[in-house]
Design a protein around this motif. Structure first.
Motif, PDB file in Angstrom:
ATOM      1  N   VAL A   4      27.043  53.029   4.287  1.00 15.25           N
ATOM      2  CA  VAL A   4      26.721  54.432   4.561  1.00 15.25           C
ATOM      3  C   VAL A   4      26.274  55.176   3.307  1.00 15.25           C
ATOM      4  N   THR A   5      26.225  54.457   2.174  1.00 13.80           N
ATOM      5  CA  THR A   5      25.776  55.101   0.934  1.00 13.80           C
ATOM      6  C   THR A   5      24.633  54.289   0.329  1.00 13.80           C
ATOM      7  N   PHE A   6      24.886  53.652  -0.783  1.00 12.96           N
ATOM      8  CA  PHE A   6      23.848  53.014  -1.588  1.00 12.96           C
ATOM      9  C   PHE A   6      23.106  51.878  -0.889  1.00 12.96           C
ATOM     10  N   PHE A   7      23.785  51.119  -0.037  1.00 13.42           N
ATOM     11  CA  PHE A   7      23.127  49.983   0.615  1.00 13.42           C
ATOM     12  C   PHE A   7      22.708  50.255   2.055  1.00 13.42           C
ATOM     13  N   ARG A   8      22.749  51.490   2.496  1.00 13.84           N
ATOM     14  CA  ARG A   8      22.253  51.812   3.840  1.00 13.84           C
ATOM     15  C   ARG A   8      20.799  51.366   4.029  1.00 13.84           C
ATOM     16  N   PRO A   9      19.915  51.533   3.026  1.00 13.39           N
ATOM     17  CA  PRO A   9      18.528  51.096   3.197  1.00 13.39           C
ATOM     18  C   PRO A   9      18.349  49.590   3.402  1.00 13.39           C
ATOM     19  N   LEU A  10      19.388  48.799   3.137  1.00 13.42           N
ATOM     20  CA  LEU A  10      19.247  47.355   3.337  1.00 13.42           C
ATOM     21  C   LEU A  10      18.950  47.000   4.791  1.00 13.42           C
ATOM     22  N   ARG A  11      19.210  47.909   5.698  1.00 11.55           N
ATOM     23  CA  ARG A  11      18.907  47.633   7.115  1.00 11.55           C
ATOM     24  C   ARG A  11      17.416  47.394   7.310  1.00 11.55           C
ATOM     25  N   ASN A  12      16.586  47.832   6.356  1.00 10.62           N
ATOM     26  CA  ASN A  12      15.134  47.676   6.450  1.00 10.62           C
ATOM     27  C   ASN A  12      14.573  46.601   5.517  1.00 10.62           C
ATOM     28  N   ILE A  13      15.420  45.870   4.823  1.00 13.51           N
ATOM     29  CA  ILE A  13      14.937  44.884   3.857  1.00 13.51           C
ATOM     30  C   ILE A  13      14.353  43.667   4.582  1.00 13.51           C
ATOM     31  N   GLY A  43      28.823  48.070  -6.742  1.00 16.88           N
ATOM     32  CA  GLY A  43      29.836  47.361  -7.520  1.00 16.88           C
ATOM     33  C   GLY A  43      29.446  45.923  -7.797  1.00 16.88           C
ATOM     34  N   HIS A  44      29.668  45.487  -9.030  1.00 17.69           N
ATOM     35  CA  HIS A  44      29.486  44.076  -9.382  1.00 17.69           C
ATOM     36  C   HIS A  44      30.781  43.345  -9.054  1.00 17.69           C
ATOM     37  N   VAL A  45      30.683  42.298  -8.239  1.00 19.16           N
ATOM     38  CA  VAL A  45      31.857  41.498  -7.876  1.00 19.16           C
ATOM     39  C   VAL A  45      32.294  40.751  -9.137  1.00 19.16           C
ATOM     40  N   SER A  46      33.466  41.097  -9.643  1.00 17.69           N
ATOM     41  CA  SER A  46      33.918  40.641 -10.960  1.00 17.69           C
ATOM     42  C   SER A  46      33.946  39.129 -11.128  1.00 17.69           C
ATOM     43  N   ARG A  47      34.220  38.393 -10.070  1.00 16.38           N
ATOM     44  CA  ARG A  47      34.312  36.939 -10.215  1.00 16.38           C
ATOM     45  C   ARG A  47      32.941  36.258 -10.172  1.00 16.38           C
ATOM     46  N   SER A  48      31.886  37.019  -9.973  1.00 14.84           N
ATOM     47  CA  SER A  48      30.546  36.428  -9.913  1.00 14.84           C
ATOM     48  C   SER A  48      29.870  36.490 -11.281  1.00 14.84           C
ATOM     49  N   ALA A  49      28.715  35.824 -11.386  1.00 15.00           N
ATOM     50  CA  ALA A  49      27.961  35.823 -12.644  1.00 15.00           C
ATOM     51  C   ALA A  49      27.599  37.253 -13.029  1.00 15.00           C
ATOM     52  N   ARG A  50      27.528  37.506 -14.301  1.00 14.86           N
ATOM     53  CA  ARG A  50      27.167  38.830 -14.811  1.00 14.86           C
ATOM     54  C   ARG A  50      25.655  38.996 -14.825  1.00 14.86           C
ATOM     55  N   LEU A  51      25.217  40.234 -14.778  1.00 14.98           N
ATOM     56  CA  LEU A  51      23.786  40.518 -14.837  1.00 14.98           C
ATOM     57  C   LEU A  51      23.200  39.892 -16.096  1.00 14.98           C
ATOM     58  N   GLY A  52      22.091  39.183 -15.934  1.00 15.92           N
ATOM     59  CA  GLY A  52      21.446  38.520 -17.049  1.00 15.92           C
ATOM     60  C   GLY A  52      21.951  37.118 -17.317  1.00 15.92           C
ATOM     61  N   GLN A  53      23.006  36.685 -16.604  1.00 20.60           N
ATOM     62  CA  GLN A  53      23.539  35.342 -16.784  1.00 20.60           C
ATOM     63  C   GLN A  53      23.088  34.435 -15.645  1.00 20.60           C
ATOM     64  N   LYS A  54      23.260  33.136 -15.841  1.00 23.56           N
ATOM     65  CA  LYS A  54      22.938  32.136 -14.821  1.00 23.56           C
ATOM     66  C   LYS A  54      24.023  32.136 -13.748  1.00 23.56           C
ATOM     67  N   GLY A  55      23.636  31.811 -12.516  1.00 24.12           N
ATOM     68  CA  GLY A  55      24.603  31.679 -11.435  1.00 24.12           C
ATOM     69  C   GLY A  55      24.357  32.677 -10.323  1.00 24.12           C
ATOM     70  N   ASN A  56      25.380  32.894  -9.503  1.00 21.86           N
ATOM     71  CA  ASN A  56      25.320  33.766  -8.339  1.00 21.86           C
ATOM     72  C   ASN A  56      25.835  35.152  -8.717  1.00 21.86           C
ATOM     73  N   ILE A  57      24.920  36.103  -8.860  1.00 20.53           N
ATOM     74  CA  ILE A  57      25.282  37.491  -9.157  1.00 20.53           C
ATOM     75  C   ILE A  57      25.522  38.181  -7.817  1.00 20.53           C
ATOM     76  N   CYS A  58      26.715  38.706  -7.609  1.00 22.67           N
ATOM     77  CA  CYS A  58      27.065  39.353  -6.339  1.00 22.67           C
ATOM     78  C   CYS A  58      27.287  40.850  -6.556  1.00 22.67           C
ATOM     79  N   LEU A  59      26.608  41.643  -5.732  1.00 19.66           N
ATOM     80  CA  LEU A  59      26.736  43.095  -5.785  1.00 19.66           C
ATOM     81  C   LEU A  59      27.096  43.610  -4.409  1.00 19.66           C
ATOM     82  N   ALA A  60      27.975  44.602  -4.348  1.00 17.72           N
ATOM     83  CA  ALA A  60      28.424  45.155  -3.073  1.00 17.72           C
ATOM     84  C   ALA A  60      28.331  46.674  -3.094  1.00 17.72           C
ATOM     85  N   ALA A  61      28.066  47.245  -1.916  1.00 17.58           N
ATOM     86  CA  ALA A  61      28.054  48.703  -1.773  1.00 17.58           C
ATOM     87  C   ALA A  61      28.295  49.040  -0.310  1.00 17.58           C
ATOM     88  N   HIS A  62      28.661  50.297  -0.073  1.00 13.72           N
ATOM     89  CA  HIS A  62      28.925  50.736   1.297  1.00 13.72           C
ATOM     90  C   HIS A  62      27.638  50.840   2.108  1.00 13.72           C
TER      91      HIS A  62
END
Length: 131
Positions: free
Chosen positions: A51-60, A30-49
């Motif tokens: 146990v699903t899409f962001f589970r691999p982040l444990r290895n980043i 999910g794109h956090v609606s109050r954050s910068a949009r993809l392709g725009q300047k600023g802080n682009i914030c993305l969120a996911a669970h």
């Protein structure tokens, strides 16, 4: 769909939808609606669970690359840092004067129940290569 996120080193490839409502996060990052949009300047914030899409982040790791694909372009970022914050600490969503990408998921990754902390990934743009 507002875009696609790809993190090759940890095996993430997922659609990005607008918003962070429960139904959205069941289907995509999910794109956090109050954050910068993809392709725009600023802080682009993305969120996911965790146990699903962001589970691999444990290895980043710092240095890993993140690619955002969206209508009209592609942006590349390099992970600089990660941190763990309390769930009520929303400073990571604040607008920034510089460009950055912030990825957010619940923490710890292996946990049953409601998590009270968040795992945050901070990434900065990769400069375009000179031709």
């Amino acid at each position: 769909m507002v875009g696609v996120i790809v993190i090759p080193n940890v095996g993430v490839r997922a659609e990005i939808l607008e918003g962070t409502e429960t139904e959205t996060l069941k289907r995509a990052v999910g794109h956090v609606s109050r954050s910068a949009r993809l392709g725009q300047k600023g802080n682009i914030c993305l969120a996911a669970h965790r146990v699903t899409f962001f589970r691999p982040l444990r290895n980043i790791l710092p240095g890993d690359e993140v690619e955002l694909r969206f209508p009209g372009g592609t942006s590349r970022y390099r992970v600089e840092t990660t941190e763990i914050v309390d769930s009520h600490e929303v400073r990571v969503l604040d607008p920034t004067p510089d460009d950055q990408l912030t990825l957010i998921t619940c923490y710890p990754f292996i946990f049953s129940g409601t998590a009270t902390r968040r795992f945050i990934v901070h990434a900065k743009p990769v400069p375009a290569k000179a031709l």
